[in-house]
Motif scaffolding. Structure first.
Motif, PDB file in Angstrom:
ATOM      1  N   TYR A   1       0.816  -1.204  -0.056  1.00 55.01           N
ATOM      2  CA  TYR A   1      -0.059   0.023  -0.082  1.00 55.01           C
ATOM      3  C   TYR A   1       0.841   1.066   0.124  1.00 55.01           C
ATOM      4  N   GLN A   2       0.782   2.160  -0.994  1.00 56.11           N
ATOM      5  CA  GLN A   2       1.709   3.179  -1.280  1.00 56.11           C
ATOM      6  C   GLN A   2       3.088   2.950  -1.126  1.00 56.11           C
ATOM      7  N   GLY A   3       3.749   1.814  -1.731  1.00 58.58           N
ATOM      8  CA  GLY A   3       4.801   1.298  -1.829  1.00 58.58           C
ATOM      9  C   GLY A   3       5.550   0.550  -0.451  1.00 58.58           C
ATOM     10  N   HIS A   4       4.611   0.294   0.633  1.00 56.83           N
ATOM     11  CA  HIS A   4       4.863  -0.281   1.619  1.00 56.83           C
ATOM     12  C   HIS A   4       4.091  -1.787   2.023  1.00 56.83           C
ATOM     13  N   TYR A   5       4.913  -2.895   2.172  1.00 61.51           N
ATOM     14  CA  TYR A   5       4.472  -4.127   2.365  1.00 61.51           C
ATOM     15  C   TYR A   5       3.430  -3.974   3.603  1.00 61.51           C
ATOM     16  N   VAL A   6       2.135  -4.695   3.386  1.00 61.00           N
ATOM     17  CA  VAL A   6       1.006  -4.757   4.459  1.00 61.00           C
ATOM     18  C   VAL A   6       0.755  -6.088   4.455  1.00 61.00           C
ATOM     19  N   ALA A   7       1.002  -7.012   3.482  1.00 60.77           N
ATOM     20  CA  ALA A   7       0.463  -8.198   3.638  1.00 60.77           C
ATOM     21  C   ALA A   7       1.573  -9.179   2.812  1.00 60.77           C
ATOM     22  N   VAL A   8       1.403 -10.564   3.201  1.00 59.56           N
ATOM     23  CA  VAL A   8       2.494 -11.428   2.771  1.00 59.56           C
ATOM     24  C   VAL A   8       1.591 -12.559   1.870  1.00 59.56           C
ATOM     25  N   PRO A   9       2.218 -12.745   0.644  1.00 56.16           N
ATOM     26  CA  PRO A   9       1.368 -13.800  -0.171  1.00 56.16           C
ATOM     27  C   PRO A   9       2.019 -15.291   0.222  1.00 56.16           C
ATOM     28  N   VAL A  10       1.138 -16.326  -0.042  1.00 56.83           N
ATOM     29  CA  VAL A  10       1.538 -17.571   0.343  1.00 56.83           C
ATOM     30  C   VAL A  10       1.688 -18.690  -0.648  1.00 56.83           C
ATOM     31  N   ASN A  11       0.774 -18.312  -1.759  1.00 60.96           N
ATOM     32  CA  ASN A  11       0.806 -19.237  -2.836  1.00 60.96           C
ATOM     33  C   ASN A  11       0.112 -18.291  -4.186  1.00 60.96           C
ATOM     34  N   VAL A  12      -0.063 -19.033  -5.437  1.00 62.94           N
ATOM     35  CA  VAL A  12      -0.508 -18.726  -6.432  1.00 62.94           C
ATOM     36  C   VAL A  12      -1.517 -19.736  -6.923  1.00 62.94           C
ATOM     37  N   HIS A  13      -2.584 -19.549  -6.956  1.00 64.11           N
ATOM     38  CA  HIS A  13      -3.663 -20.336  -7.827  1.00 64.11           C
ATOM     39  C   HIS A  13      -3.999 -20.243  -9.051  1.00 64.11           C
ATOM     40  N   ARG A  14      -3.939 -21.240  -9.845  1.00 65.57           N
ATOM     41  CA  ARG A  14      -4.289 -21.005 -11.286  1.00 65.57           C
ATOM     42  C   ARG A  14      -5.940 -21.261 -11.348  1.00 65.57           C
ATOM     43  N   VAL A  15      -6.940 -20.536 -11.485  1.00 64.88           N
ATOM     44  CA  VAL A  15      -8.234 -20.775 -11.638  1.00 64.88           C
ATOM     45  C   VAL A  15      -8.674 -21.327 -12.898  1.00 64.88           C
ATOM     46  N   ASN A  16      -8.166 -21.068 -13.914  1.00 65.06           N
ATOM     47  CA  ASN A  16      -8.881 -21.346 -15.291  1.00 65.06           C
ATOM     48  C   ASN A  16      -8.435 -23.148 -15.411  1.00 65.06           C
ATOM     49  N   TRP A  17      -8.662 -24.007 -14.574  1.00 64.12           N
ATOM     50  CA  TRP A  17      -8.579 -25.240 -14.529  1.00 64.12           C
ATOM     51  C   TRP A  17      -9.811 -26.168 -14.820  1.00 64.12           C
ATOM     52  N   LEU A  18      -9.725 -27.146 -15.597  1.00 63.93           N
ATOM     53  CA  LEU A  18     -10.779 -28.408 -15.779  1.00 63.93           C
ATOM     54  C   LEU A  18     -10.506 -29.519 -15.191  1.00 63.93           C
ATOM     55  N   TRP A  19     -11.020 -30.192 -14.506  1.00 60.79           N
ATOM     56  CA  TRP A  19     -10.672 -31.190 -13.753  1.00 60.79           C
ATOM     57  C   TRP A  19     -11.781 -32.503 -14.113  1.00 60.79           C
ATOM     58  N   ALA A  20     -10.858 -33.521 -14.155  1.00 62.39           N
ATOM     59  CA  ALA A  20     -11.725 -34.879 -15.017  1.00 62.39           C
ATOM     60  C   ALA A  20     -11.340 -36.043 -14.054  1.00 62.39           C
ATOM     61  N   ASN A  21     -12.534 -37.010 -13.747  1.00 68.77           N
ATOM     62  CA  ASN A  21     -12.044 -38.256 -13.288  1.00 68.77           C
ATOM     63  C   ASN A  21     -11.873 -39.054 -14.580  1.00 68.77           C
ATOM     64  N   SER A  22     -10.714 -39.748 -14.344  1.00 64.88           N
ATOM     65  CA  SER A  22     -10.154 -40.431 -15.578  1.00 64.88           C
ATOM     66  C   SER A  22     -11.013 -41.907 -15.863  1.00 64.88           C
ATOM     67  N   ALA A  23     -11.532 -42.515 -14.611  1.00 63.05           N
ATOM     68  CA  ALA A  23     -12.364 -43.559 -14.889  1.00 63.05           C
ATOM     69  C   ALA A  23     -13.701 -43.604 -15.562  1.00 63.05           C
ATOM     70  N   VAL A  24     -14.290 -42.200 -15.155  1.00 64.29           N
ATOM     71  CA  VAL A  24     -15.373 -41.833 -15.631  1.00 64.29           C
ATOM     72  C   VAL A  24     -15.322 -41.663 -16.945  1.00 64.29           C
ATOM     73  N   LEU A  25     -14.593 -40.791 -17.414  1.00 63.56           N
ATOM     74  CA  LEU A  25     -14.287 -40.551 -18.949  1.00 63.56           C
ATOM     75  C   LEU A  25     -14.099 -41.673 -19.669  1.00 63.56           C
ATOM     76  N   LYS A  26     -13.302 -42.632 -19.191  1.00 60.07           N
ATOM     77  CA  LYS A  26     -13.116 -43.857 -20.043  1.00 60.07           C
ATOM     78  C   LYS A  26     -14.343 -44.849 -20.111  1.00 60.07           C
ATOM     79  N   LYS A  27     -15.166 -44.712 -19.171  1.00 62.50           N
ATOM     80  CA  LYS A  27     -16.466 -45.707 -19.098  1.00 62.50           C
ATOM     81  C   LYS A  27     -17.486 -44.914 -19.919  1.00 62.50           C
TER      82      LYS A  27
END
Length: 418
Positions: A126-152
């Motif tokens: 904020y105004q050039g001064h640290y006031v928070a700490v990041p712990v990670n980066v998440h990617r939001v644009n994911w598509l998840w799939a169950n491999s066995a379900v797709l195969k069936k």
């Protein structure tokens, strides 16, 4: 000399804090699902290892909205927690109220500017001064799939476009599976919507319409197409999705009841918690049309001004710990995300995280990194809330037209409607 004395003081502080056997750190967060809870346990264990008492201030539901409501009450009462899970423009809003503490001394000691991508470092300041700490980066644009379900169901390839997705979804439905697991909450609706917008219109359109809130882009042909594709997804969800939490939707995929889920990579923590292996039991791929884009969500802890000296020591050690390579590795291995720190070895991470790390580094150079609107990284909370309400109404009410929603989006963004 001034810089040296600050760094020396910080080093001395860390040494004293590490040896201290007193002090309580109260942390507000909304990580309460199975995978998230295990991630928090890592932090609790590391703090306890230095003798600090962890006071959990966990608030469930609402994608963080419930937690922010509780935080406001505490701050107004003059009794803030030591740290709170806050991100994006909301950090600046809290800092503007003069309730956050300056972390520059710790940041200089830890060389945070050298350890973080500029786009993330700037969000922590904020105004050039640290006031928070990041712990990670998440990617939001994911598509998840169950491999066995797709195969069936006879789905032999992960969809790269939405037309391919709809073809796969038809096969899943014909085979008796829920094609798309979804939770009926407005932030989840918008999570899907912004991935569709990114896939349909690309990063330039996404930034123009959803980050810069350009009137022409909000009412244009690409937004119209985005809404049309978004609406086509709804029939592939089940009729019990209303009010369902995101992790319950993920559970449909892990249990083999559903084929796909469009969700950020915190969903991977649920797969891992269910003892499933990426590339074998489940697969991860960028949402259709977004292979060359990366929408990000950064979890971070803002540090509040405290009166008690022991509490300040515990808070300082928490900030030091959060940015450490050891914590960022251990935490993100459980959380499903990647470290916010640069140049960390990802050999211990699974293939989804390594792909995320590679794409994040590459796309930071091409300008294809975009902040997630759904997850509070891009626009002020009031605008975000109005946008989410417009999109959620369109998703849940079949009588709401595309034209009506285009007008609501423009109005929500503060643009005049013609």
């Amino acid at each position: 000399m001034l810089k040296f004395s600050k760094l020396a003081a910080a080093a001395a502080f860390v040494a004293v804090a590490a040896a201290a056997m007193a002090g309580e750190v109260e942390v507000l967060h909304y990580w309460t699902s199975g995978g998230e809870a295990k991630s928090v346990d890592e932090l609790k264990t590391m703090m306890a290892g230095r003798g600090y008492t962890w006071k959990d201030f966990a608030v469930t539901g609402g994608g963080g909205e419930n937690a922010m409501g509780m935080l406001k009450k505490r701050v107004l009462a003059g009794n803030p927690p030591a740290a709170a899970l806050i991100k994006g423009p909301t950090i600046q809003e809290w800092a503007n109220l003069n309730v956050l503490t300056n972390l520059d001394t710790m940041a200089q000691f830890g060389k945070w500017d050298e350890s973080l991508p500029k786009v993330i470092a700037e969000q922590m300041k904020y105004q050039g001064h640290y006031v928070a700490v990041p712990v990670n980066v998440h990617r939001v644009n994911w598509l998840w799939a169950n491999s066995a379900v797709l195969k069936k169901a006879g789905v032999t390839a992960l969809p790269k476009t939405y037309e391919e997705f709809f073809a796969a979804a038809d096969k899943l439905r014909a085979a008796g599976f829920i094609p798309l697991a979804h939770g009926g909450q407005d932030w989840q609706d918008f999570t899907v919507f912004e991935s569709v917008a990114l896939g349909v219109g690309g990063t330039a359109f996404y930034n123009k319409a959803l980050v810069r809130l350009d009137e022409a882009a909000l009412a244009g042909s690409e937004m119209r197409k985005t809404l049309e594709v978004f609406r086509r997804l709804k029939p592939y969800t089940d009729d019990k999705s209303a009010g369902r939490d995101w992790n319950q939707a993920t559970a449909l995929v892990t249990a083999g009841k559903a084929g796909f889920q469009l969700m950020g990579d915190w969903a991977k923590g649920e797969f891992l918690a269910a003892n499933q292996e990426p590339g074998k039991d489940f697969t991860c791929t960028p949402a259709p049309g977004t292979a060359h884009a990366y929408s990000f969500n950064v979890d971070s802890f803002a540090m509040f001004q405290l009166k008690n000296g022991d509490a300040r020591k515990a808070q300082g050690y928490l900030a030091f710990l959060l940015m450490g390579q050891n914590f960022q590795e251990r935490f993100n291995l459980r959380k499903g995300s990647i470290p916010a720190r640069l140049n960390m070895n990802l050999d211990k991470f699974d293939e989804c995280a390594r792909l995320s790390g590679q794409d994040f580094a590459a796309m930071s150079k091409t300008g294809a990194l975009v902040p997630s609107v759904a997850h509070g990284m891009a626009v002020p909370p009031a605008v975000q809330s109005a946008l989410r309400a417009a999109v959620s109404d369109f998703w849940n009410n079949d009588k709401t037209t595309v034209n009506e929603t285009l007008a609501r989006l423009a109005l929500a963004a503060g643009a005049p409607v013609k």
